[in-house]
Scaffold this motif. Sequence first.
Motif, PDB file in Angstrom:
ATOM      1  N   VAL A 201       0.839  -1.193   0.000  1.00 37.85           N
ATOM      2  CA  VAL A 201       0.000   0.000   0.000  1.00 37.85           C
ATOM      3  C   VAL A 201       0.883   1.255   0.000  1.00 37.85           C
ATOM      4  CG1 VAL A 201      -1.924  -1.163   1.152  1.00 37.85           C
ATOM      5  CG2 VAL A 201      -0.172  -0.010   2.530  1.00 37.85           C
ATOM      6  N   GLY A 202       0.222   2.392  -0.075  1.00 37.26           N
ATOM      7  CA  GLY A 202       0.925   3.676  -0.085  1.00 37.26           C
ATOM      8  C   GLY A 202       1.108   4.176  -1.503  1.00 37.26           C
ATOM      9  N   ARG A 203       1.421   5.442  -1.598  1.00 34.45           N
ATOM     10  CA  ARG A 203       1.567   6.082  -2.912  1.00 34.45           C
ATOM     11  C   ARG A 203       2.563   5.317  -3.780  1.00 34.45           C
ATOM     12  NH1 ARG A 203       1.098  11.171  -5.306  1.00 34.45           N
ATOM     13  NH2 ARG A 203       0.153  12.157  -3.496  1.00 34.45           N
ATOM     14  N   HIS A 204       3.642   4.854  -3.179  1.00 31.29           N
ATOM     15  CA  HIS A 204       4.663   4.151  -3.953  1.00 31.29           C
ATOM     16  C   HIS A 204       4.566   2.642  -3.799  1.00 31.29           C
ATOM     17  CE1 HIS A 204       6.330   8.087  -4.605  1.00 31.29           C
ATOM     18  NE2 HIS A 204       6.386   8.289  -3.300  1.00 31.29           N
ATOM     19  N   ARG A 205       3.505   2.194  -3.213  1.00 30.40           N
ATOM     20  CA  ARG A 205       3.281   0.766  -2.995  1.00 30.40           C
ATOM     21  C   ARG A 205       4.492   0.122  -2.339  1.00 30.40           C
ATOM     22  NH1 ARG A 205      -1.016  -0.831  -6.257  1.00 30.40           N
ATOM     23  NH2 ARG A 205      -1.057  -2.652  -4.949  1.00 30.40           N
ATOM     24  N   ASP A 206       5.029   0.764  -1.343  1.00 30.94           N
ATOM     25  CA  ASP A 206       6.244   0.251  -0.723  1.00 30.94           C
ATOM     26  C   ASP A 206       6.046  -0.120   0.749  1.00 30.94           C
ATOM     27  OD1 ASP A 206       5.855   2.805   0.151  1.00 30.94           O
ATOM     28  OD2 ASP A 206       7.816   3.579  -0.463  1.00 30.94           O
ATOM     29  N   ARG A 207       4.784  -0.157   1.180  1.00 29.39           N
ATOM     30  CA  ARG A 207       4.506  -0.514   2.569  1.00 29.39           C
ATOM     31  C   ARG A 207       3.668  -1.787   2.596  1.00 29.39           C
ATOM     32  NH1 ARG A 207       6.663   0.275   7.306  1.00 29.39           N
ATOM     33  NH2 ARG A 207       7.164   2.364   6.555  1.00 29.39           N
ATOM     34  N   PRO A 208       4.216  -2.885   3.135  1.00 28.09           N
ATOM     35  CA  PRO A 208       3.396  -4.100   3.207  1.00 28.09           C
ATOM     36  C   PRO A 208       2.341  -3.965   4.300  1.00 28.09           C
ATOM     37  CG  PRO A 208       5.524  -4.475   4.242  1.00 28.09           C
ATOM     38  CD  PRO A 208       5.552  -3.058   3.708  1.00 28.09           C
ATOM     39  N   LEU A 209       1.193  -4.540   4.031  1.00 28.64           N
ATOM     40  CA  LEU A 209       0.108  -4.513   5.013  1.00 28.64           C
ATOM     41  C   LEU A 209      -0.483  -5.911   5.089  1.00 28.64           C
ATOM     42  CD1 LEU A 209      -2.052  -2.979   6.788  1.00 28.64           C
ATOM     43  CD2 LEU A 209      -3.361  -2.726   4.673  1.00 28.64           C
ATOM     44  N   VAL A 210      -0.700  -6.386   6.307  1.00 24.02           N
ATOM     45  CA  VAL A 210      -1.332  -7.694   6.504  1.00 24.02           C
ATOM     46  C   VAL A 210      -2.674  -7.459   7.186  1.00 24.02           C
ATOM     47  CG1 VAL A 210      -1.159  -9.911   7.703  1.00 24.02           C
ATOM     48  CG2 VAL A 210       0.876  -8.889   6.674  1.00 24.02           C
ATOM     49  N   VAL A 211      -3.727  -7.986   6.608  1.00 22.29           N
ATOM     50  CA  VAL A 211      -5.058  -7.838   7.200  1.00 22.29           C
ATOM     51  C   VAL A 211      -5.600  -9.220   7.536  1.00 22.29           C
ATOM     52  CG1 VAL A 211      -7.395  -6.952   6.907  1.00 22.29           C
ATOM     53  CG2 VAL A 211      -5.483  -5.771   5.812  1.00 22.29           C
ATOM     54  N   LEU A 212      -6.045  -9.401   8.774  1.00 23.86           N
ATOM     55  CA  LEU A 212      -6.609 -10.683   9.195  1.00 23.86           C
ATOM     56  C   LEU A 212      -8.018 -10.474   9.687  1.00 23.86           C
ATOM     57  CD1 LEU A 212      -3.952 -12.091  11.691  1.00 23.86           C
ATOM     58  CD2 LEU A 212      -3.886 -12.170   9.225  1.00 23.86           C
ATOM     59  N   ARG A 213      -8.788 -11.513   9.601  1.00 24.36           N
ATOM     60  CA  ARG A 213     -10.049 -11.522  10.322  1.00 24.36           C
ATOM     61  C   ARG A 213      -9.775 -11.962  11.744  1.00 24.36           C
ATOM     62  NH1 ARG A 213     -14.069 -14.928   6.574  1.00 24.36           N
ATOM     63  NH2 ARG A 213     -14.572 -13.283   5.097  1.00 24.36           N
ATOM     64  N   GLU A 214     -10.545 -11.420  12.628  1.00 26.31           N
ATOM     65  CA  GLU A 214     -10.368 -11.817  14.011  1.00 26.31           C
ATOM     66  C   GLU A 214     -10.806 -13.270  14.192  1.00 26.31           C
ATOM     67  OE1 GLU A 214     -11.042  -9.822  18.320  1.00 26.31           O
ATOM     68  OE2 GLU A 214     -12.774  -9.838  17.019  1.00 26.31           O
ATOM     69  N   THR A 215      -9.971 -14.052  14.867  1.00 26.07           N
ATOM     70  CA  THR A 215     -10.364 -15.396  15.243  1.00 26.07           C
ATOM     71  C   THR A 215      -9.814 -15.658  16.631  1.00 26.07           C
ATOM     72  OG1 THR A 215      -9.865 -17.743  14.919  1.00 26.07           O
ATOM     73  CG2 THR A 215      -8.415 -16.211  13.839  1.00 26.07           C
ATOM     74  N   GLU A 216     -10.479 -16.509  17.358  1.00 22.41           N
ATOM     75  CA  GLU A 216     -10.021 -16.810  18.710  1.00 22.41           C
ATOM     76  C   GLU A 216      -8.947 -17.889  18.719  1.00 22.41           C
ATOM     77  OE1 GLU A 216     -10.503 -15.002  21.374  1.00 22.41           O
ATOM     78  OE2 GLU A 216     -11.544 -13.745  19.915  1.00 22.41           O
ATOM     79  N   SER A 217      -8.686 -18.460  17.559  1.00 21.60           N
ATOM     80  CA  SER A 217      -7.695 -19.531  17.507  1.00 21.60           C
ATOM     81  C   SER A 217      -6.292 -18.955  17.404  1.00 21.60           C
ATOM     82  CB  SER A 217      -7.981 -20.437  16.303  1.00 21.60           C
ATOM     83  OG  SER A 217      -6.827 -21.202  15.994  1.00 21.60           O
ATOM     84  N   TRP A 218      -5.476 -19.201  18.420  1.00 21.84           N
ATOM     85  CA  TRP A 218      -4.110 -18.665  18.352  1.00 21.84           C
ATOM     86  C   TRP A 218      -3.312 -19.389  17.279  1.00 21.84           C
ATOM     87  CZ3 TRP A 218       0.121 -21.772  19.021  1.00 21.84           C
ATOM     88  CH2 TRP A 218      -0.013 -22.949  19.768  1.00 21.84           C
ATOM     89  N   GLU A 219      -3.626 -20.662  17.069  1.00 26.34           N
ATOM     90  CA  GLU A 219      -2.881 -21.412  16.054  1.00 26.34           C
ATOM     91  C   GLU A 219      -3.138 -20.816  14.667  1.00 26.34           C
ATOM     92  OE1 GLU A 219      -5.110 -22.937  18.204  1.00 26.34           O
ATOM     93  OE2 GLU A 219      -4.485 -24.993  18.670  1.00 26.34           O
ATOM     94  N   ARG A 220      -4.423 -20.567  14.367  1.00 20.18           N
ATOM     95  CA  ARG A 220      -4.754 -20.053  13.038  1.00 20.18           C
ATOM     96  C   ARG A 220      -4.248 -18.629  12.851  1.00 20.18           C
ATOM     97  NH1 ARG A 220      -6.937 -23.094   9.566  1.00 20.18           N
ATOM     98  NH2 ARG A 220      -6.989 -21.328   8.178  1.00 20.18           N
ATOM     99  N   THR A 221      -4.314 -17.847  13.920  1.00 23.49           N
ATOM    100  CA  THR A 221      -3.835 -16.470  13.824  1.00 23.49           C
ATOM    101  C   THR A 221      -2.348 -16.453  13.458  1.00 23.49           C
ATOM    102  OG1 THR A 221      -5.456 -15.770  15.468  1.00 23.49           O
ATOM    103  CG2 THR A 221      -3.600 -14.298  15.090  1.00 23.49           C
TER     104      THR A 221
END
Length: 422
Positions: A201-221
């Motif tokens: 993301v960002g104007r120069h597409r130089d910033r990585p972004l990770v988006v997760l759905r909330e889950t209660e599973s620590w393993e899956r997270t």
Amino acid sequence: MERTMIEVFGARVRQARLLRRMTATSVVGLAGWSNARQTKIEKSPTILLSFHEVERLAELFRFPARFFSSEPQSRVSAGELLFRAPKSMTVGEQDFLATFASLAGDFLGGLDEMSKLPPVKIPSVSDEGPRRPSLVQAAGRLREAMGLEPDEPLDDLMYEAERLGAPVIVRRRAPGEWESEFAATPGRARDERHLGYSSWVGRHRDRPLVVLRETESWERTRFTVAHELGHLVLHSRAYCSVNSSEELEANRFATELLAPVAAIAPELPRVMSLLNLKPLKDKWGLSLGSLIMHMRDSGLIDAKRAKMLTTQLHSRINPETGHTWGMTEPGWNERDPERPRLLRKWVERCYGGASVPMLAARESLIFPPDLLDWFLATQRPSPGTDRHPVAASAGSSGAVSAAPESMPQVVRLDDFRRGKTP
Ligand SMILES: [Zn+2]
């Protein structure tokens, strides 16, 4: 006032509509202008609208009016997300995810202007062509960037990702959301594939972004973060959606990142059983299911043995939950799911607090309160505020020495892994 014209960015109108999951047709009906007009507005780089028209858009989309006249910076399209959309996912949902990433990117860009975000130190091997390193080497490079020893378990993976400049957003489920997708495959909710996605993301597409759905599973997270880091390391430069073999690569990268084969090989139990594998799960922080796949893929056990173990996993009942071990494994409740903190820390640093109403009221911020809430709701408080978050695996992994009880179990982001930071 009626005659006042306001310069509006067409892309902003489209973003607001997509974030609200509205079709152009439904907007036309509600806004009271023609289809052609709607298309023209959305397609124009900028267009002059009357004060009343802008007010109408603001009301319709529940966005502050100033949003429409702010220049978009991140322009991520659905085809550029690093993930493979499941067949059941609608175009509208994909557009929503892309818009969410774009707006989060703009939000991050604003923070970065006020106070530099951690520099991006995620290694990328995607442009190394035929000489591209193996998955094991690629995961090793990321572990190295994190300052880890080859045989050292990862403590808080999300923290490490953010320290390397990849902010994480865990999006809380809004009422009514996602159910349609789950409904299509009952009983597979915990299995579903797009628990997360990543993007530049960002104007120069130089910033990585990770988006997760909330889950209660620590393993899956944890696994999902490791998987997304795999995409960022392996598949970044294409800026396009990934195919199914790349999804498998990201999975293998994830397990190798969490539990390097060379480190776990000498630790395998002599008698291969789920219970004998549990200590490895505890130490390395990945599910038994992932561990079995990992051992199979790396040749530590054969396919027949892997199948036997997987079958056991999916037939034993966990008396605590009534689900099979495939769904809630032994140890499912022994850790809290990791949560991000970078965004909240930066918001506090830049705005003096992270309360959504306070932020939404700021003239300089262009985002609606519910979007700010999506960005911030699951972020952990900064050290020294409300509570003392304890590193997810502190104490459970022998390789990490826990702080004495009297000391806060929290270190400042900059001091984290002190002495190992490059
Ligand atoms: Zn993926």
